[in-house]
Design a protein around this motif. Structure first.
Motif, PDB file in Angstrom:
ATOM      1  N   TRP A  15       4.258  26.565  10.825  1.00 32.94           N
ATOM      2  CA  TRP A  15       5.316  26.566   9.510  1.00 32.94           C
ATOM      3  C   TRP A  15       4.022  26.767   8.357  1.00 32.94           C
ATOM      4  CZ3 TRP A  15       8.038  21.569   8.010  1.00 32.94           C
ATOM      5  CH2 TRP A  15       8.950  21.744   7.061  1.00 32.94           C
ATOM      6  N   LYS A  70      10.547  30.762  12.110  1.00 31.00           N
ATOM      7  CA  LYS A  70      10.161  29.923  12.845  1.00 31.00           C
ATOM      8  C   LYS A  70      11.397  29.053  13.798  1.00 31.00           C
ATOM      9  CE  LYS A  70       7.490  25.564  13.334  1.00 31.00           C
ATOM     10  NZ  LYS A  70       7.615  25.657  14.576  1.00 31.00           N
ATOM     11  N   SER A  73      12.153  24.132  15.513  1.00 35.57           N
ATOM     12  CA  SER A  73      11.842  22.796  14.718  1.00 35.57           C
ATOM     13  C   SER A  73      13.066  22.008  14.359  1.00 35.57           C
ATOM     14  CB  SER A  73      11.486  23.313  13.303  1.00 35.57           C
ATOM     15  OG  SER A  73      10.225  24.363  13.337  1.00 35.57           O
ATOM     16  N   ASP A 131       8.242  19.907  16.521  1.00 35.73           N
ATOM     17  CA  ASP A 131       8.700  21.037  17.355  1.00 35.73           C
ATOM     18  C   ASP A 131       7.789  20.924  18.738  1.00 35.73           C
ATOM     19  OD1 ASP A 131       5.917  21.648  16.889  1.00 35.73           O
ATOM     20  OD2 ASP A 131       6.138  23.262  15.537  1.00 35.73           O
ATOM     21  N   HIS A 143       4.756  20.565   1.905  1.00 32.83           N
ATOM     22  CA  HIS A 143       6.085  20.925   2.645  1.00 32.83           C
ATOM     23  C   HIS A 143       7.251  20.425   1.849  1.00 32.83           C
ATOM     24  CE1 HIS A 143       4.877  23.769   5.711  1.00 32.83           C
ATOM     25  NE2 HIS A 143       4.187  23.070   6.127  1.00 32.83           N
TER      26      HIS A 143
END
Length: 196
Positions: A15, A70, A73, A131, A143
């Motif tokens: 990520w 991605k 997740s 994940d 994040h």
């Protein structure tokens, strides 16, 4: 749409971290979240108010305009619809602007989105994730901790405001931070709506 790679994207298991400005330092005593704009009455929520709201767990694909995607997740957070239910909207509300901290300004970052697209399980204000490689963990400050919007996979990830601080409800669409700099208003990765 699971594991469907949009054009011009490559898949990553990581990520990646991309952001503008300073990383917000969370202080529970001063942090709050405001619901305002085209509402009958503005509401301000503390961190504990937010964390008492019903939680949703959902697996959402992420597609960044910088070309990474991605899959797989899983996030836990508060569905945007739970926040919508706390206010009485004025007639004709069709858009929202999601605000976040930017260089100390709680409304310095924003992203515009159509409200109707955000009322499912795939528009979450998240605080933790996992994940295949990682078990449940809080999202990091980089994040967007303590609260970050993850939008549905039908939007590029810049629409996922970090360090979220509020939602403004709007009748008309309006540019956010990146849109003012020439990025797409609609940002659909499957149509490669990167720039205007």
């Amino acid at each position: 749409m699971g594991n469907h790679l949009p054009p011009g994207q490559f898949e990553t298991e990581n990520w990646p971290i991309l952001h503008q400005g300073d990383i917000y330092e969370f202080d529970e005593n001063t942090w709050n979240f405001t619901l305002f704009g085209e509402v009958k009455e503005e509401i301000t929520l503390s961190y504990s108010d937010i964390m008492k709201l019903p939680k949703t767990i959902s697996t959402i694909d992420m597609h960044c305009v910088t070309t990474w995607s991605k899959f797989g997740s899983t996030f836990e957070g508060i569905a945007l619809r739970e926040l919508v239910e706390l206010v009485q909207l004025n007639e004709g509300v069709k858009y929202v602007k999601i605000y976040g901290y930017y260089n100390g300004d709680r409304y310095g970052y924003s992203a515009n989105l159509p409200l109707e697209a955000l009322l499912g399980d795939d528009a979450l204000f998240i605080y933790r994730w996992k994940d295949i490689q990682r078990d449940w963990q809080d999202i990091t400050p980089k994040h967007g901790y303590p609260l970050r919007l993850i939008p549905p996979a039908s939007f590029y990830l810049w629409k996922g405001t970090k360090w979220a601080s509020g939602i403004r409800f709007m009748k008309e669409d309006e540019e956010g931070f990146w849109e003012e700099l020439g990025y797409s208003m609609t940002a659909n990765p499957f149509k490669e709506e990167r720039y205007r």
